[in-house]
Design a protein around this motif. Sequence first.
Motif, PDB file in Angstrom:
ATOM      1  N   MET A   1      10.429  91.331  13.220  1.00 49.00           N
ATOM      2  CA  MET A   1      11.246  92.516  12.918  1.00 49.00           C
ATOM      3  C   MET A   1      10.360  93.719  12.670  1.00 49.00           C
ATOM      4  SD  MET A   1      14.198  92.838  10.085  1.00 49.00           S
ATOM      5  CE  MET A   1      14.560  94.446   9.395  1.00 49.00           C
TER       6      MET A   1
ATOM      7  N   ARG B  39      26.018 105.662   4.327  1.00 50.25           N
ATOM      8  CA  ARG B  39      25.097 104.566   4.652  1.00 50.25           C
ATOM      9  C   ARG B  39      24.192 104.972   5.807  1.00 50.25           C
ATOM     10  NH1 ARG B  39      26.079 100.754   1.185  1.00 50.25           N
ATOM     11  NH2 ARG B  39      28.221 100.406   0.509  1.00 50.25           N
ATOM     12  N   MET B 122      29.119  87.124  11.391  1.00 51.04           N
ATOM     13  CA  MET B 122      29.063  87.365   9.941  1.00 51.04           C
ATOM     14  C   MET B 122      30.341  86.889   9.283  1.00 51.04           C
ATOM     15  SD  MET B 122      27.275  91.082   9.563  1.00 51.04           S
ATOM     16  CE  MET B 122      27.031  91.030   7.799  1.00 51.04           C
ATOM     17  N   GLN B 127      29.770  85.758   5.581  1.00 53.67           N
ATOM     18  CA  GLN B 127      28.987  86.871   5.037  1.00 53.67           C
ATOM     19  C   GLN B 127      29.888  88.039   4.634  1.00 53.67           C
ATOM     20  OE1 GLN B 127      25.391  87.874   7.319  1.00 53.67           O
ATOM     21  NE2 GLN B 127      25.532  85.847   8.201  1.00 53.67           N
ATOM     22  N   MET B 134      30.997  90.461  -3.743  1.00 46.14           N
ATOM     23  CA  MET B 134      30.073  91.317  -4.499  1.00 46.14           C
ATOM     24  C   MET B 134      30.690  92.699  -4.712  1.00 46.14           C
ATOM     25  SD  MET B 134      26.315  90.464  -3.003  1.00 46.14           S
ATOM     26  CE  MET B 134      26.672  90.305  -1.285  1.00 46.14           C
ATOM     27  N   ILE B 136      31.692  94.698  -2.504  1.00 37.07           N
ATOM     28  CA  ILE B 136      31.244  95.645  -1.486  1.00 37.07           C
ATOM     29  C   ILE B 136      32.225  95.542  -0.319  1.00 37.07           C
ATOM     30  CG2 ILE B 136      29.397  96.242   0.128  1.00 37.07           C
ATOM     31  CD1 ILE B 136      27.470  94.825  -1.831  1.00 37.07           C
ATOM     32  N   PHE B 141      30.446  98.755   4.658  1.00 37.87           N
ATOM     33  CA  PHE B 141      29.057  98.322   4.689  1.00 37.87           C
ATOM     34  C   PHE B 141      28.622  97.860   6.077  1.00 37.87           C
ATOM     35  CE2 PHE B 141      25.591  95.334   3.849  1.00 37.87           C
ATOM     36  CZ  PHE B 141      24.832  96.058   2.955  1.00 37.87           C
TER      37      PHE B 141
ATOM     38  N   LEU C 116      23.124  87.728   3.877  1.00 40.86           N
ATOM     39  CA  LEU C 116      23.175  88.579   5.066  1.00 40.86           C
ATOM     40  C   LEU C 116      21.944  88.311   5.934  1.00 40.86           C
ATOM     41  CD1 LEU C 116      24.347  91.817   3.280  1.00 40.86           C
ATOM     42  CD2 LEU C 116      25.709  90.333   4.727  1.00 40.86           C
ATOM     43  N   MET C 119      18.936  90.906   6.429  1.00 39.99           N
ATOM     44  CA  MET C 119      18.131  91.402   5.315  1.00 39.99           C
ATOM     45  C   MET C 119      17.236  90.297   4.778  1.00 39.99           C
ATOM     46  SD  MET C 119      20.840  93.364   3.010  1.00 39.99           S
ATOM     47  CE  MET C 119      21.583  94.890   3.484  1.00 39.99           C
ATOM     48  N   LEU C 127      20.857  93.522  -3.367  1.00 40.77           N
ATOM     49  CA  LEU C 127      21.993  94.293  -2.856  1.00 40.77           C
ATOM     50  C   LEU C 127      23.041  94.656  -3.911  1.00 40.77           C
ATOM     51  CD1 LEU C 127      23.305  95.572  -0.394  1.00 40.77           C
ATOM     52  CD2 LEU C 127      24.375  93.376   0.089  1.00 40.77           C
ATOM     53  N   PRO C 128      23.555  93.676  -4.690  1.00 44.12           N
ATOM     54  CA  PRO C 128      24.578  94.057  -5.679  1.00 44.12           C
ATOM     55  C   PRO C 128      24.056  95.072  -6.689  1.00 44.12           C
ATOM     56  CG  PRO C 128      24.417  91.669  -5.494  1.00 44.12           C
ATOM     57  CD  PRO C 128      23.288  92.242  -4.703  1.00 44.12           C
ATOM     58  N   GLU C 131      23.967  98.438  -5.078  1.00 43.74           N
ATOM     59  CA  GLU C 131      25.295  98.983  -4.821  1.00 43.74           C
ATOM     60  C   GLU C 131      25.995  99.445  -6.094  1.00 43.74           C
ATOM     61  OE1 GLU C 131      27.262  99.405  -1.973  1.00 43.74           O
ATOM     62  OE2 GLU C 131      25.340  99.228  -0.952  1.00 43.74           O
ATOM     63  N   HIS C 132      25.812  98.673  -7.172  1.00 44.64           N
ATOM     64  CA  HIS C 132      26.681  98.896  -8.327  1.00 44.64           C
ATOM     65  C   HIS C 132      25.979  99.415  -9.570  1.00 44.64           C
ATOM     66  CE1 HIS C 132      29.878  97.237  -6.052  1.00 44.64           C
ATOM     67  NE2 HIS C 132      29.394  96.025  -6.019  1.00 44.64           N
ATOM     68  N   ARG C 176      21.553  85.427  -5.985  1.00 37.83           N
ATOM     69  CA  ARG C 176      22.363  86.611  -5.724  1.00 37.83           C
ATOM     70  C   ARG C 176      23.669  86.561  -6.523  1.00 37.83           C
ATOM     71  NH1 ARG C 176      24.706  88.079   0.163  1.00 37.83           N
ATOM     72  NH2 ARG C 176      26.154  86.436  -0.416  1.00 37.83           N
TER      73      ARG C 176
END
Lengths: 153, 258, 283
Positions: A1, B39, B122, B127, B134, B136, B141, C116, C119, C127-128, C131-132, C176
Amino acid sequence: MQSSSTRDLMVGVFVLIGLMAIGWLSLRIGGLSLSREGGLVLFATFDDVGGLSRRSPVRIAGVRVGQVDSIELDEDLRARVVIDVQPDLELSIDTAAAIRTSGLLGDQFMSLEPGADDLLLESGDDFSFTESAWSVDALVGELVHGDADLESE
Amino acid sequence: MLGPVRRLGALAVARIEGLGRMTVFLGQVGRAMLRPPVRIGYVVRAVYDSGVLSIALICASGATVGLVLGLQLHNTLSRFGAEESLGTAVGLSLIRELGPVLTGLLVTGRAGSAATAEIGSMKASEQLDGLRMMAIDPIHFVVMPRALGLAIVMPLLSALFIFFGIFGAYLIGVEVLGLDAGSYLSRLENAVDFREDVLQSLVKASVFGILLGWIATWRGYACEPHAVGVSRATTSTVVTASVCILLADYVLTALWGV
Amino acid sequence: MSGTAKLRPLPGEFNPLVIRAEAEVAHVELCDVDLAFGRRVVFEGLTCRFPRGRISVIMGGSGLGKSTILRMIGGLQPPDRGRVLVSGQDTVGLGESAMAQVRRKLGMLFQNGALLDSMTVFENVALPLREHTRLCADEIAHQVHDRLQAVGLPDVDDLLPGELSGGMLRRAAFARAIVMAPEILLCDEPFSGLDPPNVSRIEVLLQHLNRALGLTLIVTSHHMATSLRMAEQLLLLQDRSVVSGAPAELAASRESAIAEFIGEDGAEFLARHLESSPQGSKP
């Protein structure tokens, strides 16, 4: 990547190239002028415009200096041509406008032939001298019959 | 006796319901674009995936189409002694039709299907549910950046395609068939109008981009959550988006002519 | 058909856990829930309660809807009828944004991790927080490493989920799920596919979270030994309904279906386990 900064850079370059392609299409090919209001707008009246059309080029000594904006019929049933040329051109008021053909069968364009007067044309002025298009028929007729009086003026 | 009619009715209702869901989805994606946070990083990634990675394809296809158009139109035009109009013919057909439409179809196959497959898988691997848990919003996203990416990329790629097409036809016409270079370009410039042709081309490409972004992300988002569902959704994206692009092309061309 | 067959303690047997569980407030509650997928009825009149600060384990054969219960609690699968109460709030029919507020109290560990793909592990766990919260990068890194350390994954920051083994993936997902310090943690099969050291690591971690932070744990599992050891409340899913009670009650039950499910091994194990610590697993 790939690392995200390389990716960002490539995306930036891509968007730039894409915008350049759009710019090239719009400005160069499409003839979009960004400084339209600054152009010198002039009027010329002809008996016959032949194949002249919107966006046909306007040239001086073969150099493109502007384009035909519109062609309409006036009250006297003559063709009234509006042209838009570079604003910095200093054209004397006795400049002549002629419709010419590039090559024997090529596109038609408007040629401006500068005069010698000290007064200059301003936006909205009319050309005093115009020369209509030469039709191919007329040219052929001249060649075949040697008829000298064919100018449609 | 009434069975087939009833089935037809059920089918029609299902189709209309599907369209309704798609419209609601488009509204959600549109709202997500306006909602903070922006984003930008994910949009950049989407532009990379669907744009940067498509450049080679688009340039090569554009040049090839240009070469073919150059040869074919030269052949046809020379029958009328109008070879000099090659630039005009190539430019207008590329700018008005072939550029946006072929780019639309190529990007559909290259990037639209990938967006569907990614969102679909996903979903299949939970996912999207994971994001929801979460707190989100997956539309904000995952979906919105990809839809926006496809919509941004399309006009840029279409302009590149046209550039390379004109270049390809130039190679054939001027370098191989011996037309005059100056007349090729000046004919092209004289014939093409910004509002009539270039703007139409850009509007078409943008509409195709929005359509593709919408269809590709919807198919992925609504796919059945397993491998077969994902592959079906991917196929369906290619088919639906291609047909929609061709239909939209007709509609836009007709509207522009009025 | 009654959805719940609440077992009473057998006469002469004293189990303080059962009494405490019944007296307690339910943190999560499903009331009279119906759910069908197409023609297949999964639940009919399902009612169950998950007490605050306790470890509840849902057991049952596959296809009976263990994961579906967790998905209903998380609002991912709306029931056809009935109520799902989280901290007393009915979550059925809530909009996405209202549901998002409820979900901030919830953490969920999916069976296959649901990290995910695009990532790295670090970014997934962070991530959480990104985001929050408005934490600075250092603080986020600190917290993420803290959680990854706790699940025994100290050196996987820059790996993508695809590069992890199944067990590592699960543990990363676990990190997570707990990074936002949820009140309620839903774990879908946290032990399946893990090797014994990792099973006990996760088990210890779950019990630690429960004791130290008072986390309400709702776990689905068919890992018999661990479930019986951990559970303060056991829910046995049967066809369309559920039987719940403390492990000891269920193990002693004469009802054939339950005895069959727990089996002799389970009963024996449980007996030994309860003998060694008569107060159950609570300190």
